[in-house]
Design an enzyme around this catalytic site. Structure first.
Site, PDB file in Angstrom:
ATOM      1  N   LYS A  11      13.787  49.359 -32.440  1.00 25.97           N
ATOM      2  CA  LYS A  11      13.451  47.504 -32.005  1.00 25.97           C
ATOM      3  C   LYS A  11      13.848  46.844 -33.541  1.00 25.97           C
ATOM      4  CE  LYS A  11      10.130  48.857 -28.482  1.00 25.97           C
ATOM      5  NZ  LYS A  11       8.550  48.550 -28.096  1.00 25.97           N
ATOM      6  N   TYR A  51      12.153  45.216 -19.496  1.00 28.25           N
ATOM      7  CA  TYR A  51      10.859  45.332 -19.207  1.00 28.25           C
ATOM      8  C   TYR A  51      10.428  44.688 -18.010  1.00 28.25           C
ATOM      9  CZ  TYR A  51       9.965  46.671 -24.268  1.00 28.25           C
ATOM     10  OH  TYR A  51      10.164  47.213 -25.577  1.00 28.25           O
ATOM     11  N   ASN A 125       5.791  48.258 -32.370  1.00 30.04           N
ATOM     12  CA  ASN A 125       5.687  49.685 -32.398  1.00 30.04           C
ATOM     13  C   ASN A 125       7.108  50.144 -32.732  1.00 30.04           C
ATOM     14  OD1 ASN A 125       6.841  49.361 -30.044  1.00 30.04           O
ATOM     15  ND2 ASN A 125       4.920  50.154 -28.923  1.00 30.04           N
ATOM     16  N   HIS A 128      11.343  52.228 -28.976  1.00 33.98           N
ATOM     17  CA  HIS A 128      11.269  52.307 -27.534  1.00 33.98           C
ATOM     18  C   HIS A 128      11.840  53.730 -27.149  1.00 33.98           C
ATOM     19  CE1 HIS A 128      11.401  51.783 -23.233  1.00 33.98           C
ATOM     20  NE2 HIS A 128      12.506  52.509 -23.221  1.00 33.98           N
ATOM     21  N   GLU A 139      17.074  52.921 -17.452  1.00 38.05           N
ATOM     22  CA  GLU A 139      17.201  52.251 -18.767  1.00 38.05           C
ATOM     23  C   GLU A 139      18.689  52.743 -19.179  1.00 38.05           C
ATOM     24  OE1 GLU A 139      12.694  52.542 -19.801  1.00 38.05           O
ATOM     25  OE2 GLU A 139      13.839  53.737 -20.985  1.00 38.05           O
TER      26      GLU A 139
HETATM   27  P1  DAT Z   1       5.948  52.352 -24.222  1.00 41.28           P
HETATM   28  O1  DAT Z   1       6.725  51.517 -24.959  1.00 41.28           O
HETATM   29  O2  DAT Z   1       4.954  53.111 -24.809  1.00 41.28           O
HETATM   30  O3  DAT Z   1       6.331  53.231 -22.892  1.00 41.28           O
HETATM   31  P2  DAT Z   1       4.874  50.567 -22.185  1.00 41.28           P
HETATM   32  O4  DAT Z   1       6.107  50.875 -21.413  1.00 41.28           O
HETATM   33  O5  DAT Z   1       3.509  50.443 -21.452  1.00 41.28           O
HETATM   34  O6  DAT Z   1       4.704  51.357 -23.536  1.00 41.28           O
HETATM   35  O7  DAT Z   1       5.087  48.989 -22.656  1.00 41.28           O
HETATM   36  C1  DAT Z   1       5.963  48.465 -23.063  1.00 41.28           C
HETATM   37  C2  DAT Z   1       6.032  47.890 -24.611  1.00 41.28           C
HETATM   38  O8  DAT Z   1       5.104  46.550 -24.215  1.00 41.28           O
HETATM   39  C3  DAT Z   1       5.179  48.552 -25.590  1.00 41.28           C
HETATM   40  O9  DAT Z   1       6.095  49.449 -26.248  1.00 41.28           O
HETATM   41  C4  DAT Z   1       4.430  47.414 -26.270  1.00 41.28           C
HETATM   42  C5  DAT Z   1       4.227  46.370 -25.260  1.00 41.28           C
HETATM   43  N1  DAT Z   1       2.695  46.690 -24.800  1.00 41.28           N
HETATM   44  C6  DAT Z   1       2.455  47.403 -24.166  1.00 41.28           C
HETATM   45  N2  DAT Z   1       0.945  47.339 -23.767  1.00 41.28           N
HETATM   46  C7  DAT Z   1       0.563  46.032 -24.467  1.00 41.28           C
HETATM   47  C8  DAT Z   1      -0.642  45.605 -24.713  1.00 41.28           C
HETATM   48  N3  DAT Z   1      -1.785  45.849 -24.150  1.00 41.28           N
HETATM   49  N4  DAT Z   1      -0.496  44.401 -25.728  1.00 41.28           N
HETATM   50  C9  DAT Z   1       0.571  44.404 -26.334  1.00 41.28           C
HETATM   51  N5  DAT Z   1       1.595  44.638 -26.034  1.00 41.28           N
HETATM   52  C10 DAT Z   1       1.801  45.790 -25.145  1.00 41.28           C
HETATM   53 MG    MG Z   2       7.556  52.344 -21.158  1.00 42.85          MG
END
Ligand code: DAT
Ligand code: MG
Length: 170
Positions: A11, A51, A125, A128, A139
């Site tokens: 990212k 997303y 973070n 991805h 994706e």
């Molecule tokens: P991942 O990237 O671990 O698959 P996800 O698909 O649930 O997690 O979410 C996608 C992204 O969204 C994640 O990398 C960071 C952001 N995100 C998820 N939950 C969040 C939260 N509670 N607050 C802020 N950002 C969040």
């Molecule tokens: Mg995810």
């Protein structure tokens, strides 16, 4: 054991912090194959489609801005995209990548080592990683064209395009 493909993105925060080398080195410990790789300037449509499952979340707008690298300036508003392939690739990669919240992630994982939560609450973070094979297929098809992947992983079809305008080298 099953062969799986998945999408990894470095990212914009990972690009800006010059972490691409460290991340790829860490991922190479899995001995998985990179079967697609490119750098992408993410537009709003791609960000929102990537997303789409989180569109109802309060942080969706900030997440879409973040993956576009909007806050990082012109030199860093891009991501590096990779398709990896290997045995049980998704679970193994997610272990190395670490859990979603970088503050809760294993400190030896990529997100645990390099991620942060901004004062606005954005989870920066760094990477991805696809979460399951269904998501991975969606994706990979969103980010890559069939001819950008060096292996045949999903069915394709041929279509004839007329009057297509395409940029080529002058
Ligand atoms: P991942 O990237 O671990 O698959 P996800 O698909 O649930 O997690 O979410 C996608 C992204 O969204 C994640 O990398 C960071 C952001 N995100 C998820 N939950 C969040 C939260 N509670 N607050 C802020 N950002 C969040
Ligand atoms: Mg995810």
């Amino acid at each position: 054991m099953s062969i799986e493909q998945l999408l990894i993105l470095v990212k914009p925060d990972g690009v800006k912090k010059s972490l691409t080398g460290n991340i790829l080195t860490k991922l190479s410990e899995t001995r998985m194959l990179i079967i697609g790789a490119k750098t992408v300037k993410v537009n709003k449509e791609l960000a929102e489609r990537h997303y789409c499952q989180l569109k109802d979340k309060s942080f969706f707008g900030e997440l879409v801005d973040y993956i576009q690298g909007k806050i990082y300036g012109e030199s860093w508003n891009r991501v590096l995209a990779f398709v990896y392939q290997g045995n049980n690739a998704i679970a193994r990669m997610r272990k190395i990548v670490g859990t979603t919240n970088p503050e809760e992630a294993d400190p030896m994982s990529i997100r645990g080592a390099y991620g942060r939560i901004t004062t606005k609450g954005v989870y920066e973070n760094v990477v991805h990683c696809s979460s399951d094979s269904f998501e991975a297929e969606r994706e990979i098809k969103l980010w890559f064209k069939p001819d950008e992947i060096v292996k045949h992983i999903y069915p394709t079809k041929e279509i004839v395009l007329e009057k297509e305008v395409k940029e080529v080298w002058a």
